[in-house]
Design an enzyme around this catalytic site. Structure first.
Site, PDB file in Angstrom:
ATOM      1  N   ALA A   1      11.874  -1.018 -18.990  1.00  0.00           N
ATOM      2  CA  ALA A   1      10.846  -1.862 -18.239  1.00  0.00           C
ATOM      3  C   ALA A   1      11.641  -3.060 -17.505  1.00  0.00           C
ATOM      4  O   ALA A   1      10.983  -3.669 -16.734  1.00  0.00           O
ATOM      5  CB  ALA A   1       9.745  -2.370 -19.051  1.00  0.00           C
TER       6      ALA A   1
ATOM      7  N   ARG B   1       4.080   6.700 -10.484  1.00  0.00           N
ATOM      8  CA  ARG B   1       3.424   6.206 -11.771  1.00  0.00           C
ATOM      9  C   ARG B   1       2.578   4.840 -11.509  1.00  0.00           C
ATOM     10  O   ARG B   1       2.468   4.651 -10.134  1.00  0.00           O
ATOM     11  CB  ARG B   1       4.429   6.034 -12.974  1.00  0.00           C
ATOM     12  CG  ARG B   1       5.033   7.249 -13.165  1.00  0.00           C
ATOM     13  CD  ARG B   1       5.967   7.243 -14.414  1.00  0.00           C
ATOM     14  NE  ARG B   1       5.175   6.752 -15.593  1.00  0.00           N
ATOM     15  CZ  ARG B   1       6.102   6.076 -16.756  1.00  0.00           C
ATOM     16  NH1 ARG B   1       7.217   6.234 -16.649  1.00  0.00           N
ATOM     17  NH2 ARG B   1       5.367   5.740 -17.911  1.00  0.00           N
TER      18      ARG B   1
ATOM     19  N   PRO C   1      15.140  -1.254 -23.088  1.00  0.00           N
ATOM     20  CA  PRO C   1      13.850  -1.105 -24.406  1.00  0.00           C
ATOM     21  C   PRO C   1      13.301   0.283 -24.369  1.00  0.00           C
ATOM     22  O   PRO C   1      12.994   0.771 -23.475  1.00  0.00           O
ATOM     23  CB  PRO C   1      13.302  -2.425 -24.125  1.00  0.00           C
ATOM     24  CG  PRO C   1      13.544  -2.526 -22.604  1.00  0.00           C
ATOM     25  CD  PRO C   1      14.883  -2.253 -22.453  1.00  0.00           C
ATOM     26  N   ASN C   2      12.901   0.329 -25.757  1.00  0.00           N
ATOM     27  CA  ASN C   2      12.252   1.816 -25.930  1.00  0.00           C
ATOM     28  C   ASN C   2      12.748   2.848 -25.666  1.00  0.00           C
ATOM     29  O   ASN C   2      12.165   4.013 -26.135  1.00  0.00           O
ATOM     30  CB  ASN C   2      10.653   1.655 -24.969  1.00  0.00           C
ATOM     31  CG  ASN C   2      10.031   0.326 -25.333  1.00  0.00           C
ATOM     32  OD1 ASN C   2       9.654  -0.083 -26.549  1.00  0.00           O
ATOM     33  ND2 ASN C   2       9.804  -0.480 -24.574  1.00  0.00           N
TER      34      ASN C   2
ATOM     35  N   TYR D   1       8.369  11.781 -20.815  1.00  0.00           N
ATOM     36  CA  TYR D   1       9.812  11.805 -21.182  1.00  0.00           C
ATOM     37  C   TYR D   1      10.459  12.980 -21.818  1.00  0.00           C
ATOM     38  O   TYR D   1      11.929  12.764 -22.039  1.00  0.00           O
ATOM     39  CB  TYR D   1      10.171  10.513 -21.948  1.00  0.00           C
ATOM     40  CG  TYR D   1       9.814   9.171 -21.223  1.00  0.00           C
ATOM     41  CD1 TYR D   1      10.262   8.680 -20.126  1.00  0.00           C
ATOM     42  CD2 TYR D   1       8.661   8.349 -21.851  1.00  0.00           C
ATOM     43  CE1 TYR D   1       9.966   7.401 -19.535  1.00  0.00           C
ATOM     44  CE2 TYR D   1       8.327   7.077 -21.046  1.00  0.00           C
ATOM     45  CZ  TYR D   1       8.782   6.825 -20.074  1.00  0.00           C
ATOM     46  OH  TYR D   1       8.472   5.607 -19.132  1.00  0.00           O
TER      47      TYR D   1
ATOM     48  N   ARG E   1       8.349   9.118 -27.989  1.00  0.00           N
ATOM     49  CA  ARG E   1       7.373   8.291 -27.124  1.00  0.00           C
ATOM     50  C   ARG E   1       7.146   9.268 -26.037  1.00  0.00           C
ATOM     51  O   ARG E   1       7.934   9.839 -25.051  1.00  0.00           O
ATOM     52  CB  ARG E   1       8.617   7.435 -26.419  1.00  0.00           C
ATOM     53  CG  ARG E   1       8.068   6.462 -25.373  1.00  0.00           C
ATOM     54  CD  ARG E   1       9.373   5.829 -24.784  1.00  0.00           C
ATOM     55  NE  ARG E   1       8.657   4.767 -23.870  1.00  0.00           N
ATOM     56  CZ  ARG E   1       9.368   4.246 -22.930  1.00  0.00           C
ATOM     57  NH1 ARG E   1      10.702   4.367 -22.662  1.00  0.00           N
ATOM     58  NH2 ARG E   1       8.621   3.494 -22.079  1.00  0.00           N
TER      59      ARG E   1
ATOM     60  N   ASN F   1      20.002   2.875 -17.446  1.00  0.00           N
ATOM     61  CA  ASN F   1      18.684   2.914 -17.444  1.00  0.00           C
ATOM     62  C   ASN F   1      18.014   1.784 -18.107  1.00  0.00           C
ATOM     63  O   ASN F   1      17.931   1.448 -19.333  1.00  0.00           O
ATOM     64  CB  ASN F   1      18.021   4.309 -18.564  1.00  0.00           C
ATOM     65  CG  ASN F   1      16.374   4.410 -18.222  1.00  0.00           C
ATOM     66  OD1 ASN F   1      15.923   3.416 -17.702  1.00  0.00           O
ATOM     67  ND2 ASN F   1      16.068   5.431 -18.440  1.00  0.00           N
TER      68      ASN F   1
ATOM     69  N   HIS G   1      16.370   6.452 -13.763  1.00  0.00           N
ATOM     70  CA  HIS G   1      14.968   6.684 -14.579  1.00  0.00           C
ATOM     71  C   HIS G   1      14.618   8.223 -14.866  1.00  0.00           C
ATOM     72  O   HIS G   1      14.687   9.082 -13.888  1.00  0.00           O
ATOM     73  CB  HIS G   1      13.882   6.066 -13.609  1.00  0.00           C
ATOM     74  CG  HIS G   1      14.057   4.476 -13.607  1.00  0.00           C
ATOM     75  ND1 HIS G   1      14.256   3.617 -14.309  1.00  0.00           N
ATOM     76  CD2 HIS G   1      14.713   3.974 -12.317  1.00  0.00           C
ATOM     77  CE1 HIS G   1      14.604   2.474 -14.069  1.00  0.00           C
ATOM     78  NE2 HIS G   1      14.899   2.731 -12.594  1.00  0.00           N
TER      79      HIS G   1
ATOM     80  N   GLU H   1      21.872   3.313 -11.398  1.00  0.00           N
ATOM     81  CA  GLU H   1      20.574   3.356 -12.073  1.00  0.00           C
ATOM     82  C   GLU H   1      19.815   4.565 -12.331  1.00  0.00           C
ATOM     83  O   GLU H   1      19.708   5.111 -11.260  1.00  0.00           O
ATOM     84  CB  GLU H   1      19.611   2.127 -11.230  1.00  0.00           C
ATOM     85  CG  GLU H   1      18.247   1.984 -11.705  1.00  0.00           C
ATOM     86  CD  GLU H   1      17.577   1.146 -10.743  1.00  0.00           C
ATOM     87  OE1 GLU H   1      17.884   0.569  -9.785  1.00  0.00           O
ATOM     88  OE2 GLU H   1      16.223   0.945 -10.983  1.00  0.00           O
TER      89      GLU H   1
END
Ligand code: DQA
Length: 148
Positions: free
Chosen positions: A78, A108, A10-11, A23, A18, A75, A101, A99
């Site tokens: 969330a 964060r 998502p996103n 990012y 964004r 990725n 990110h 995975e």
């Protein structure tokens, strides 16, 4: 020929617009185009990409990868931090998975420090921006080749 499924959660369709300070300015299309080039021109494989904002769509895509693809770069966005369903989907197909990110999730908010996905993947690439996708893909292809 090695076939990899690239999964973005998502996103991530909002990349480029964004929070660019976190990012970067590259869009998801830019990233996928350069990974496709890397895969076909240098690594001699092929890449299929799925992005969705819906957990079930990602789960279906992971299930369908079994017997079709040799590995997964994901990725999970969330969903990383709480989706046991996504984790179970990855565990159920038993494909080698990395995975990734883009941001350094450990630097964060606290909720980003936990990944429910991490225990069932080969490894993680974290905090290297869009380059992280490239390192994840290279590492996965190398692992798969070594196991052949
Ligand atoms: C992310 C980190 C997640 O915490 C966040 O929810 C994302 C992107 C990353 O690539 O840094 O959507 O996975």
């Amino acid at each position: 020929m090695i076939s990899i499924l690239l999964v973005n959660g998502p996103n991530l369709n909002m990349l480029g617009k964004r929070e660019p300070e976190i990012y970067g300015s590259q869009t998801l299309d830019d990233i996928v185009a350069s990974l496709n080039r890397l895969m076909t021109e240098e690594l001699g494989g092929k890449l299929e990409h799925v992005q969705s904002n819906h957990e079930g769509v990602l789960i279906d895509a992971i299930h369908q990868a079994k017997g079709v693809h040799d590995g997964i770069v994901i990725n999970p966005g969330a969903f990383t931090h709480y989706s046991y369903a996504l984790r179970d989907a990855l565990a159920s197909v038993m494909l080698p998975t990395i995975e990734i990110h883009m941001s350094n999730v450990h630097a964060r908010e606290e909720f980003r420090h936990t990944s429910v996905i991490a225990p069932i993947v080969l490894g993680q690439v974290v905090g290297l921006g869009s380059d992280g996708y490239e390192w994840a893909l290279r590492a996965l292809v190398r692992k798969i080749q070594a196991n052949r």
